[in-house]
Design a protein around this motif. Structure first.
Motif, PDB file in Angstrom:
ATOM      1  N   MET A  65       0.843  -1.165   0.000  1.00 45.63           N
ATOM      2  CA  MET A  65       0.000   0.000   0.000  1.00 45.63           C
ATOM      3  C   MET A  65       0.893   1.234   0.000  1.00 45.63           C
ATOM      4  N   LEU A  66       0.431   2.291  -0.592  1.00 53.06           N
ATOM      5  CA  LEU A  66       1.205   3.519  -0.698  1.00 53.06           C
ATOM      6  C   LEU A  66       0.606   4.580   0.224  1.00 53.06           C
ATOM      7  N   ASN A  67       1.432   5.149   1.083  1.00 51.54           N
ATOM      8  CA  ASN A  67       1.022   6.257   1.928  1.00 51.54           C
ATOM      9  C   ASN A  67       1.002   7.494   1.035  1.00 51.54           C
ATOM     10  N   GLN A  68      -0.201   8.039   0.780  1.00 51.54           N
ATOM     11  CA  GLN A  68      -0.360   9.146  -0.153  1.00 51.54           C
ATOM     12  C   GLN A  68       0.379  10.408   0.284  1.00 51.54           C
ATOM     13  N   SER A  69       0.524  10.622   1.581  1.00 56.09           N
ATOM     14  CA  SER A  69       1.154  11.859   2.048  1.00 56.09           C
ATOM     15  C   SER A  69       2.680  11.801   2.007  1.00 56.09           C
ATOM     16  N   GLY A  85       4.513   9.082   0.340  1.00 57.86           N
ATOM     17  CA  GLY A  85       5.029   8.318  -0.792  1.00 57.86           C
ATOM     18  C   GLY A  85       5.683   7.017  -0.366  1.00 57.86           C
ATOM     19  N   GLU A  86       5.633   6.705   0.938  1.00 51.96           N
ATOM     20  CA  GLU A  86       6.257   5.490   1.459  1.00 51.96           C
ATOM     21  C   GLU A  86       5.398   4.271   1.119  1.00 51.96           C
ATOM     22  N   LEU A  87       6.042   3.206   0.672  1.00 46.56           N
ATOM     23  CA  LEU A  87       5.367   1.962   0.332  1.00 46.56           C
ATOM     24  C   LEU A  87       5.428   1.042   1.537  1.00 46.56           C
ATOM     25  N   PHE A  88       4.300   0.501   1.953  1.00 48.74           N
ATOM     26  CA  PHE A  88       4.288  -0.441   3.075  1.00 48.74           C
ATOM     27  C   PHE A  88       3.258  -1.518   2.816  1.00 48.74           C
ATOM     28  N   GLU A  89       3.411  -2.646   3.497  1.00 43.03           N
ATOM     29  CA  GLU A  89       2.539  -3.796   3.305  1.00 43.03           C
ATOM     30  C   GLU A  89       1.569  -3.903   4.470  1.00 43.03           C
ATOM     31  N   LEU A  90       0.293  -4.068   4.132  1.00 47.48           N
ATOM     32  CA  LEU A  90      -0.712  -4.314   5.161  1.00 47.48           C
ATOM     33  C   LEU A  90      -0.758  -5.807   5.439  1.00 47.48           C
ATOM     34  N   TRP A  91      -0.872  -6.172   6.703  1.00 46.14           N
ATOM     35  CA  TRP A  91      -1.014  -7.585   7.015  1.00 46.14           C
ATOM     36  C   TRP A  91      -1.824  -7.742   8.280  1.00 46.14           C
ATOM     37  N   GLU A  92      -2.504  -8.847   8.330  1.00 40.72           N
ATOM     38  CA  GLU A  92      -3.219  -9.224   9.544  1.00 40.72           C
ATOM     39  C   GLU A  92      -2.484 -10.417  10.126  1.00 40.72           C
ATOM     40  N   PRO A  93      -2.346 -10.471  11.429  1.00 40.65           N
ATOM     41  CA  PRO A  93      -1.626 -11.601  12.014  1.00 40.65           C
ATOM     42  C   PRO A  93      -2.455 -12.886  11.934  1.00 40.65           C
TER      43      PRO A  93
END
Length: 145
Positions: free
Chosen positions: A1-5, A7-15
């Motif tokens: 997922m991309l943080n719009q503010s 520009g950082e790319l990070f992954e969403l996950w559920e444990p």
């Protein structure tokens, strides 16, 4: 997922149940999603949709995301059906809005799957595309009257 503010790319996950990050999908190649509700309606014994029609639908659905759709001839060659039967099936699926006409060159029609049933787009993209098309209509059992 991309943080719009930022520009950082990070992954969403559920444990998982044990608190560890959920494993990534193990599908080979590109994958997508489909509507359980609409596919179950297509599979229902009273839907009027045959096994061959279901096969044609999913072949063209996959080809929608590999090459923008498929012609009846391409589907027939891959599925081992006659071109005439596949054209008839594709035309019926298009009449009931399961297929959309992606392209038409002369008499050759390239079909793509309805975004209301199968998609590999992001949620926002899929919603935008689906808004442009009518919902599919399950034709129901055909009776000889």
């Amino acid at each position: 997922m991309l943080n719009q503010s930022t520009g950082e790319l990070f992954e969403l996950w559920e444990p998982d149940e044990d608190g560890t990050p959920r494993r990534p999908y193990s599908f080979g190649g590109r994958h997508g999603q489909f509507s359980f509700e609409r596919v179950l309606a297509m599979l229902h014994k009273d839907s009027g949709i045959t096994g061959d029609a279901f096969r044609v639908f999913f072949y063209c659905g996959i080809m929608t995301y590999k090459q923008g759709g498929a012609t009846a001839k391409e589907a027939a060659d891959h599925l081992g059906l006659t071109v005439q039967a596949t054209r008839r099936i594709a035309k019926e699926l298009a009449e009931n809005k399961f297929f959309l006409v992606a392209d038409r060159i002369g008499r050759t029609i390239k079909y793509k799957a309805s975004p209301h049933i199968v998609s590999s787009l992001s949620g926002a993209e899929q919603s935008e595309e689906a808004a442009a098309y009518h919902l599919p209509v399950v034709p129901g059992r055909r009776t000889a009257n």
